[in-house]
Design a protein around this motif. Structure first.
Motif, PDB file in Angstrom:
ATOM      1  N   GLU A   1      -6.143  -3.176   9.825  1.00 49.77           N
ATOM      2  CA  GLU A   1      -6.219  -2.084   8.727  1.00 49.77           C
ATOM      3  C   GLU A   1      -5.828  -0.730   9.424  1.00 49.77           C
ATOM      4  O   GLU A   1      -5.152   0.077   8.784  1.00 49.77           O
ATOM      5  N   LYS A   2      -6.285  -0.735  10.831  1.00 46.28           N
ATOM      6  CA  LYS A   2      -6.002   0.581  11.427  1.00 46.28           C
ATOM      7  C   LYS A   2      -4.462   0.925  11.523  1.00 46.28           C
ATOM      8  O   LYS A   2      -4.117   2.169  11.248  1.00 46.28           O
ATOM      9  N   ILE A   3      -3.585  -0.254  11.892  1.00 42.94           N
ATOM     10  CA  ILE A   3      -2.241   0.086  11.903  1.00 42.94           C
ATOM     11  C   ILE A   3      -1.737   0.250  10.286  1.00 42.94           C
ATOM     12  O   ILE A   3      -0.918   1.289  10.322  1.00 42.94           O
ATOM     13  N   GLY A   4      -2.339  -0.211   9.304  1.00 43.85           N
ATOM     14  CA  GLY A   4      -1.945   0.411   7.761  1.00 43.85           C
ATOM     15  C   GLY A   4      -2.146   1.533   7.736  1.00 43.85           C
ATOM     16  O   GLY A   4      -1.278   2.393   7.242  1.00 43.85           O
ATOM     17  N   VAL A   5      -3.428   2.030   8.016  1.00 50.19           N
ATOM     18  CA  VAL A   5      -3.814   3.200   7.690  1.00 50.19           C
ATOM     19  C   VAL A   5      -2.999   4.155   8.645  1.00 50.19           C
ATOM     20  O   VAL A   5      -2.709   5.295   8.008  1.00 50.19           O
TER      21      VAL A   5
ATOM     22  N   ARG B   1      -8.607   5.370   4.283  1.00 46.51           N
ATOM     23  CA  ARG B   1     -10.379   5.506   4.665  1.00 46.51           C
ATOM     24  C   ARG B   1     -10.307   4.946   6.025  1.00 46.51           C
ATOM     25  O   ARG B   1      -9.513   4.494   6.685  1.00 46.51           O
ATOM     26  N   GLU B   2     -11.535   4.948   6.527  1.00 47.72           N
ATOM     27  CA  GLU B   2     -11.895   4.504   7.814  1.00 47.72           C
ATOM     28  C   GLU B   2     -11.294   3.074   8.340  1.00 47.72           C
ATOM     29  O   GLU B   2     -11.839   2.158   7.261  1.00 47.72           O
TER      30      GLU B   2
ATOM     31  N   ASP C   1       0.896  -1.141  -0.148  1.00 52.80           N
ATOM     32  CA  ASP C   1       0.011  -0.026  -0.023  1.00 52.80           C
ATOM     33  C   ASP C   1       0.922   1.274  -0.124  1.00 52.80           C
ATOM     34  O   ASP C   1       0.272   2.393   0.152  1.00 52.80           O
ATOM     35  N   LEU C   2       2.304   1.324  -0.151  1.00 50.94           N
ATOM     36  CA  LEU C   2       2.894   2.280  -0.153  1.00 50.94           C
ATOM     37  C   LEU C   2       4.115   2.040  -1.172  1.00 50.94           C
ATOM     38  O   LEU C   2       5.084   1.440  -1.067  1.00 50.94           O
TER      39      LEU C   2
ATOM     40  N   ARG D   1       0.045   3.793   9.287  1.00 44.64           N
ATOM     41  CA  ARG D   1       1.281   4.044   8.695  1.00 44.64           C
ATOM     42  C   ARG D   1       1.126   4.963   7.456  1.00 44.64           C
ATOM     43  O   ARG D   1       2.283   5.643   7.424  1.00 44.64           O
ATOM     44  N   THR D   2       0.286   4.611   6.763  1.00 45.39           N
ATOM     45  CA  THR D   2       0.044   5.541   5.674  1.00 45.39           C
ATOM     46  C   THR D   2       0.126   7.039   6.140  1.00 45.39           C
ATOM     47  O   THR D   2       0.853   7.776   5.556  1.00 45.39           O
ATOM     48  N   PHE D   3      -0.785   7.284   7.201  1.00 41.42           N
ATOM     49  CA  PHE D   3      -0.530   8.728   7.606  1.00 41.42           C
ATOM     50  C   PHE D   3       0.452   9.271   8.008  1.00 41.42           C
ATOM     51  O   PHE D   3       1.008  10.357   7.729  1.00 41.42           O
ATOM     52  N   SER D   4       1.216   8.474   8.715  1.00 37.44           N
ATOM     53  CA  SER D   4       2.548   8.918   9.123  1.00 37.44           C
ATOM     54  C   SER D   4       3.405   9.050   7.906  1.00 37.44           C
ATOM     55  O   SER D   4       4.282  10.135   8.047  1.00 37.44           O
TER      56      SER D   4
END
Ligand code: GDP
Length: 506
Positions: A285-289, A278-279, A256-257, A291-294
């Motif tokens: 998935e939360k961890i993935g999101v 996304r939510e 995803d990155l 990570r994406t946000f950081s």
């Protein structure tokens, strides 16, 4: 300061290639090379390529045909005797030739040791040595040009006149103290202040230019963010395809990155294509999101992609609200080749902004806009203006409004403008001057800041007309950091000026 020992290294990168070079430097370089390489005639001619045969002493058998080039001290890279042996690029031969050199008494070179010797032997100064490293590491021609300028001594050339003025001042003040009874012309306080201010002004400019220099040297990261299917990957590929110069998949990136680097106006720009913003539905998935946000937050710039052919959604609003506080944001209204279809706008949208009275005079598209409750706002508004207004004005966050570009990853429309905006946002001081008129090195920036601190103290001392002995201390504080950039000023240099440029008499 020539070193005692002779060093050797394979100077070409690891791996197979057409050619590979083994380089020797030091007093025994020529002796070792001629011992291992059979040559048609000796002594080796300086700066001439000579065909020879690598025939190890024990077997006497020829292993490779080589070309030997000899540079005699001081006319070589290191200012010592240097021999470069070009072999065919077989790693096994190169390593064996290096080992044979070691057996003959050479020592394996430390990383950067050839350049260090060039520096220690006074062939190049520190800034030039650092530029060698930057040149080797450059990814774009622009970076290489900047490094090449510095290799030619552009940083030192820029600093030299300032050092000279400082030295001159120091010399005069020292002379005034040491030879007080000899009528050394006394330098006016105002004159001192003028000189110090001139130096400070230029050094300030260099410090400011560093921000741009850093970008040139290190490149930037741009995160591409948006809902699924808005055209992020397509835009990403467009931006990459147009500049194929560098395409380096970065190892370690996850599904995803995706990160790749393009050459944007000579600046390496690493695009991080982010998916899955996304939510989160579950913990993983939360961890993935997160990570994406950081990754998004860590990027230097952010590009939010919106599908302009589809209604603005709540997800877009949420994303925009998360991105705006991070600053340095661009919004691409993508799919501009398709008819725009905004039928719904984000919650929080103020219909007043879309009042028919305001929208009517615009370009007369047949858009149907609706407010949060789904009431249609007919009135012929054009999407870009309205979405732009929304994107720029909706958030209460005080960040500067993001720039908006209409693009089509399909037709290429707007890609040029998008790049221009990325560059403008990334490197606003791009018009800072030709290559070499800015510093790219953090060490240099910090030392220049230290010098500025010394200058500020000296200025204060001069204003208060403190005794010259005190002022001198501050002047030395201003000079020393510059020395650390370009190479030392020896006490002799000061004495030299005292005795050569001043008629002290007797
Ligand atoms: P992502 O999920 O945001 O990375 O979106 P993609 O780049 O995978 O694109 C999703 C779909 O939109 C694909 O079918 C693309 O061909 C299409 N697409 C992307 N950009 C454009 C565009 O500018 N115009 C049109 N008409 N289609 C586009």
């Amino acid at each position: 300061m020539l070193s005692e020992d002779t060093i050797v290294a394979v100077s070409t990168p690891a791996g197979r290639g057409g050619l590979g070079v083994v380089r020797l430097s030091g007093t025994r370089a020529i002796e070792i090379a001629t011992h291992l390489i059979k040559l048609p005639k000796l002594p080796l001619e300086t700066q001439r390529a000579t065909l020879g045969a690598f025939a190890p002493v024990e077997s006497g058998r020829v292993l490779d045909q080589v070309v030997v080039t000899c540079f005699r001290a001081p006319h070589s890279y290191t200012a010592e005797d240097v021999v470069e042996i070009s072999c065919h690029g077989a790693p096994i031969i190169l390593r064996y030739l290096e080992e044979c050199c070691l057996t003959q008494g050479a020592r394996a070179a430390e990383p950067g040791e050839f350049t260090m010797r060039a520096f220690l032997n006074g062939r190049i100064d520190l800034t030039q040595a650092e530029a060698v490293r930057d040149l080797i590491e450059s990814q774009t021609l622009y970076q290489a040009r900047v490094a090449a300028q510095q290799l030619e001594g552009s940083v030192s050339t820029r600093l030299k006149p300032h050092k000279q003025v400082l030295l001159d001042l120091i010399a005069r003040l020292e002379a005034g103290i040491d030879f007080a009874e000899d009528d050394v012309a006394v330098i006016e306080w105002q004159d001192i202040l003028t000189r110090l201010d001139r130096i400070s002004a230029d050094l300030e400019k260099l410090v400011e230019g560093y921000e741009y220099g850093r970008i040139v040297r290190e490149g930037l990261t741009l995160a591409i963010v948006g809902r699924p299917n808005v055209g992020k990957s397509s835009l990403f590929n467009r931006l990459l395809n147009e500049d194929r110069a560098i395409v380096t998949p970065i190892p370690g990136t996850t599904r995803d990155l995706v990160a790749e680097t393009a050459n944007l106006g000579g600046i390496p720009l690493r695009f991080v294509d982010t998916a899955g913003v996304r939510e989160a539905l579950d913990e993983v998935e939360k961890i993935g999101v997160e990570r994406t946000f950081s990754a998004i937050a860590d990027s230097d710039l952010r590009l939010m992609v919106v599908d302009a052919s589809e209604p603005w959604t709540e997800d877009d609003t949420l994303l925009l609200e998360k991105l705006r506080p991070l600053g340095s944001l661009l919004v691409a209204l993508n799919k501009s080749d398709l008819p725009p279809q905004v039928t719904d706008v984000a919650p929080g949208f103020s219909p007043a902004r879309f009042s028919p009275a305001r929208a009517a005079p615009s370009l007369g598209s047949e858009l149907a806009l609706s407010n949060a409750k789904g009431q249609a706002l007919k009135g012929g508004a054009t999407i870009p203006e309205d979405v732009e207004e929304f994107v720029q004005g909706n958030s209460d966050v005080g960040a500067t409004p993001p720039e908006i570009v209409r693009t089509s990853a399909l037709t290429g429309e707007g890609i040029h403008q998008l790049k221009a905006k990325i560059l403008a946002l990334a490197a606003p001081t791009r018009n800072i001057g030709p290559e070499g008129e800015f510093i790219t090195n953090l060490r240099h920036q910090q030392l220049i800041k230290n010098s500025l601190a010394g200058l500020a103290k000296a200025r204060q001392a001069a204003e208060q007309q403190t005794p010259h002995e005190m002022l001198l201390l501050d002047l030395y504080d201003a000079l020393r950091p510059l020395d650390l950039i370009t190479g030392a000023t020896y006490a002799d240099d000061v004495l030299d000026i005292i005795f050569k440029t001043f008629c002290v008499g007797k």
